[in-house]
Design a protein around this motif. Structure first.
Motif, short mmCIF file in Angstrom:
data_model
loop_
_atom_site.label_atom_id
_atom_site.label_comp_id
_atom_site.label_asym_id
_atom_site.label_seq_id
_atom_site.Cartn_x
_atom_site.Cartn_y
_atom_site.Cartn_z
N PRO A 243 0.87 -1.23 0.00
CA PRO A 243 -0.12 0.03 0.08
C PRO A 243 0.96 1.31 -0.08
N VAL A 244 2.04 1.21 0.59
CA VAL A 244 2.80 2.43 0.87
C VAL A 244 3.54 2.68 -0.60
N GLU A 245 3.85 1.53 -1.37
CA GLU A 245 4.39 1.64 -2.76
C GLU A 245 3.05 2.43 -3.58
N ASN A 246 2.10 1.63 -3.53
CA ASN A 246 0.82 2.25 -4.31
C ASN A 246 0.54 3.71 -3.79
N ALA A 247 0.68 4.05 -2.79
CA ALA A 247 0.57 5.50 -2.46
C ALA A 247 1.15 6.43 -3.11
N SER A 248 2.58 6.06 -3.81
CA SER A 248 3.37 7.07 -4.51
C SER A 248 2.91 6.73 -6.02
N PHE A 249 2.30 5.68 -6.36
CA PHE A 249 2.32 5.12 -7.89
C PHE A 249 0.86 5.90 -8.46
N MET A 250 0.01 5.93 -7.33
CA MET A 250 -1.13 6.58 -8.04
C MET A 250 -1.24 7.87 -8.40
N PRO A 251 -0.59 8.86 -7.55
CA PRO A 251 -0.19 10.09 -8.23
C PRO A 251 0.90 10.30 -9.42
N TRP A 252 1.42 9.30 -9.71
CA TRP A 252 2.26 9.10 -10.85
C TRP A 252 1.64 8.86 -11.98
N SER A 284 -4.54 15.44 -4.81
CA SER A 284 -5.35 14.84 -3.87
C SER A 284 -4.91 13.31 -3.63
N LEU A 285 -4.37 12.80 -4.56
CA LEU A 285 -3.89 11.47 -4.42
C LEU A 285 -2.47 11.40 -3.61
N SER A 286 -1.80 12.32 -3.73
CA SER A 286 -0.55 12.78 -3.06
C SER A 286 -1.07 12.79 -1.50
N LEU A 287 -1.99 13.59 -1.23
CA LEU A 287 -2.41 13.79 0.17
C LEU A 287 -3.03 12.77 0.62
N ILE A 288 -3.78 11.83 -0.20
CA ILE A 288 -4.22 10.56 0.36
C ILE A 288 -3.03 9.61 0.60
N GLY A 289 -1.87 9.51 -0.23
CA GLY A 289 -0.64 8.80 0.22
C GLY A 289 -0.23 9.19 1.58
N THR A 290 -0.08 10.63 1.69
CA THR A 290 0.30 11.15 2.90
C THR A 290 -0.56 10.48 4.15
N PHE A 291 -1.74 10.62 4.03
CA PHE A 291 -2.71 10.06 5.15
C PHE A 291 -2.51 8.77 5.52
N LEU A 292 -2.29 7.91 4.25
CA LEU A 292 -1.82 6.55 4.61
C LEU A 292 -0.79 6.42 5.34
N VAL A 293 0.44 6.94 4.95
CA VAL A 293 1.61 6.59 5.63
C VAL A 293 1.76 7.35 7.00
N ARG A 294 1.29 8.63 7.15
CA ARG A 294 1.43 9.27 8.46
C ARG A 294 -0.08 9.37 9.30
N SER A 295 -1.01 8.31 9.14
CA SER A 295 -2.06 8.40 10.07
C SER A 295 -1.93 7.20 10.88
N GLY A 296 -1.35 6.12 10.60
CA GLY A 296 -1.10 5.01 11.52
C GLY A 296 -2.07 3.85 10.96
N VAL A 297 -2.65 4.16 10.08
CA VAL A 297 -3.61 3.18 9.23
C VAL A 297 -2.80 1.96 8.81
N LEU A 298 -1.69 2.09 8.14
CA LEU A 298 -0.82 1.11 7.98
C LEU A 298 0.32 1.01 8.87
N THR A 299 0.97 -0.15 8.99
CA THR A 299 2.11 -0.55 9.52
C THR A 299 3.14 -0.79 8.42
N SER A 300 4.20 0.05 8.42
CA SER A 300 5.15 0.18 7.40
C SER A 300 6.40 0.55 7.89
N ILE A 301 7.58 0.29 6.98
CA ILE A 301 8.99 1.24 7.27
C ILE A 301 8.51 2.74 7.32
#
Length: 663
Positions: A243-252, A284-301
């Motif tokens: 999901p964290v990889e996808n968070a950057s791929f969607m705005p791309w 907006s997808l960049s912001l969504i990626g930020t939410f995924l990574v920074r909100s604690g919804v996902l556990t990731s490096i």
């Protein structure tokens, strides 16, 4: 004292950004240059203040000031200096400060372009930038203060996550953020165009360089992340549809569609509403990626934040930015009616089809990323959507987009001659057929399906080369004349061809790793040998060694294939302060791929668990991404004086200004 200066600078930047937005919106409404000048000065002040705050935090890291909580939690006195500095953004608070700094840099750069942009458009866009900056600075001040003190100061720190103590991941976040945040400028221009009710060729020419810059930076950032994952994690792969990889791929993907749709707006005054929507979607997808990574919804490096308060704050920013912009779009998109006309067989139609495919690809990634989260929220059931889904759904769409890109780049604007197009593409088609036949004959039967994918890569690369060959009349003039024509071509045309060629090279690397990788996993003692892809790989020795802040087992492997010999070194590192282990893979590029060795544990005393891979064409992944990013940068450099001339003429004659700009 330095941390207090940094904290004060953040507060000053927030005040400046908070004043910037309303002042510039009021200036646009009242056509008041004094208010506009005040708003621009606020943008410069915010840039200087955020820069001072970032420098203050970096100084605290370099000096190992453990009285700052952020430094204590993410640094150590024995850590190498380079990672002390890059540790500035190797955590939640520091990474958000880097985000704010890059946002301020873009705001300052936009403020400097006041004379090159129609006044109302510039004021509305820069005002929107101010509101975005104010939101993120408020997030930092109220939930993520990087300058919080820890008194009394501990004697040493808790160290940085060992996985982040690597040059690849040190460079990855700045480039990624330059891409993420870069899309804020097209977003602001889109909001400004909707408010003013006009998005014309002048608007498109002004947005295009910002979109290209953001796309190029994001391409480099994603490539650096995959390169780091390949050599640092010891798993032999480069992409896992995490999901964290996808968070950057969607705005791309959205950004790729945006830079293509803007070309249609430039040339035919069409797709204006769609282009503004894509500009909104990319950020907006960049912001969504930020939410995924920074909100604690996902556990990731990458997921530094686990505080629900932070997640709610980011969610509020997301709703305000996305909801507000889409509301403006719903109310004002009708004013952006297209006026240009073109035939069904034309480059415009090909670009529209390209946009549809990219949007569909982005939607498949979005669904695969968020569906498990929706299910978890709705039912409490935890499911995962892994590579089989993405490979099955995303790959056919990507293949269609690649096939179309080769033809679309050679089609004429407004009306294309399909017979001439077929003649120009015939060499690329023939080369693709030959490549497919070679792969079908040489590859093992169960892997011969890759013949179609290799043919597609050759087709796309051939289309890019045919585009350049046709422009320079390669086969109709002397080589010297063709070379002179190539040097005189618009850099935008050369950049587009280079980006398409880079995509083909990248796709070849993905096919090589995905279809023809060979793997061997076994326990090995010193003197044991294993075989992979025709190589005999012997574990020659394992010795203990010490690094600046880690202990390691270093293994030396001797690999032989015929007369070719090579040595590979792989390490297992243990970081005592963090109590974590990492793997450093041994990699040697050999002809058509990489020989890859990863040392595991000797848990039973029967030998070390060793993973051996041969990854065909894997280097094409990063060479291709680099070529694509270089193509974007080359196209970005082909701005000339068109935006400034067009902007100066926009008020008097928008159509004349557009006609004056080079094609």
């Amino acid at each position: 004292m330095i941390p207090e200066i940094g904290h004060f600078a953040l507060a000053l930047a927030f005040a400046a950004a908070l004043a910037q937005g309303p002042a510039l919106y009021a200036a646009a409404r009242a056509d008041d240059e004094r208010l506009a000048a005040f708003g621009r000065r606020c943008a410069y002040l915010a840039l200087g203040a955020v820069g001072l705050a970032f420098a203050s935090l970096a100084a605290a890291y370099v000096a190992s000031d453990f009285s700052v909580l952020n430094v204590y939690e993410n640094s150590h006195s024995q850590k190498p200096l380079i990672y002390k500095f890059t540790g500035t953004w190797g955590n939640h608070e520091g990474s958000m400060l880097l985000w704010a700094l890059i946002l301020a840099l873009y705001g300052g750069a936009l403020a400097r372009q006041a004379r090159a942009i129609p006044a109302d458009l510039h004021r509305l866009a820069l005002g929107t930038q101010g509101l975005i900056a104010a939101a993120f600075l408020a997030f930092m001040l109220f939930t993520s203060n990087p300058f919080e003190r820890l008194l009394p100061a501990p004697p040493d720190g808790a160290d940085l996550n060992p996985l982040l103590q690597d040059i690849g991941l040190a460079l990855h976040p700045p480039f990624l953020y330059l891409g993420y945040v870069g899309f804020s400028v097209p977003f602001s221009f889109a909001v400004a165009a909707l408010i003013r009710g006009r998005a014309d060729s002048v608007w498109a020419r002004l947005v295009r360089p910002w979109a290209l810059a953001a796309w190029s930076f994001l391409t480099v950032g994603i490539a650096l992340g995959s390169w780091w994952a390949y050599y640092e994690l010891g798993w032999g792969g480069w992409w896992a549809w995490d999901p964290v990889e996808n968070a950057s791929f969607m705005p791309w993907l959205a950004g790729t569609a945006l830079i293509h749709s803007i070309r249609v707006v430039e040339r035919r005054d069409a797709l204006k509403g769609w282009a503004t929507l894509l500009a909104i979607a990319a950020f907006s997808l960049s912001l969504i990626g930020t939410f995924l990574v920074r909100s604690g919804v996902l556990t990731s490096i990458h997921a530094f934040a686990v505080d629900p308060e932070r997640g709610v704050f980011i969610l509020a920013i997301l709703f305000a930015a996305v909801g507000g912009s889409l509301t403006v779009y719903a109310l004002r998109a009708g004013s952006l009616a297209p006026t240009g006309a073109f035939a069904p067989a034309s480059r415009e139609t090909a670009l529209i089809a390209n946009n549809v495919l990219l949007a569909a690809a982005c939607a498949t990634v979005f669904i695969g990323t968020f569906y498990p989260l929706f299910v978890d929220v709705a039912t409490g059931e935890r499911i995962s959507v892994g590579p089989p889904y993405f490979n099955m759904v995303f790959t056919p769409i990507a293949a269609l987009a690649m096939a179309l890109a080769a033809a679309g780049a050679l089609m004429a604007w407004k009306r294309a001659d399909l017979r001439a197009l077929a003649r120009r593409l015939a060499p690329a088609g023939a080369a693709a057929l030959v490549a497919a036949l070679i792969v079908a004959v040489v590859a093992e039967r169960e892997k011969a399906a890759g013949a179609g994918w290799v043919a597609l890569c050759v087709w796309l690369a051939g289309g890019a080369l045919a585009d350049l060959a046709g422009r320079v009349k390669l086969f109709g003039a002397a080589p010297g004349a063709a070379a002179r024509r190539l040097a005189g071509l618009p850099r935008a045309a050369v950049g587009a061809a280079l980006a398409h060629f880079g995509l083909a090279v990248f796709a070849l690397g993905a096919a090589g790793v995905g279809l023809w990788r060979t793997e061997e996993v076994r326990l090995m003692k010193e003197g044991d040998a294993a075989h992979v892809a025709g190589y005999a790989v012997m574990l020659a020795s394992v010795e203990n060694t010490t690094g600046p802040n880690y202990l390691a087992e270093r293994a030396r492997f001797e690999a032989r294939k015929g007369a070719r010999e090579t040595t590979l070194i792989s390490e297992r590192r243990y970081y005592p302060v963090r109590g974590m282990q990492t793997t450093e893979a041994g990699i040697r590029s050999q002809g058509g791929g990489d020989l890859y060795v990863s040392l595991g544990e000797n848990a039973t005393g029967e030998g070390w668990a060793v993973r051996l891979y041969f990854n065909p064409f894997v280097g094409c992944l990063w060479w291709g991404a680099g070529l694509a990013a270089l193509g974007g940068a080359l196209a970005l450099s082909d701005r000339g004086r068109a935006p400034a001339r067009a902007a100066r003429g926009a008020a008097a004659s928008p159509r004349a200004a557009a006609a004056e700009a080079p094609a």
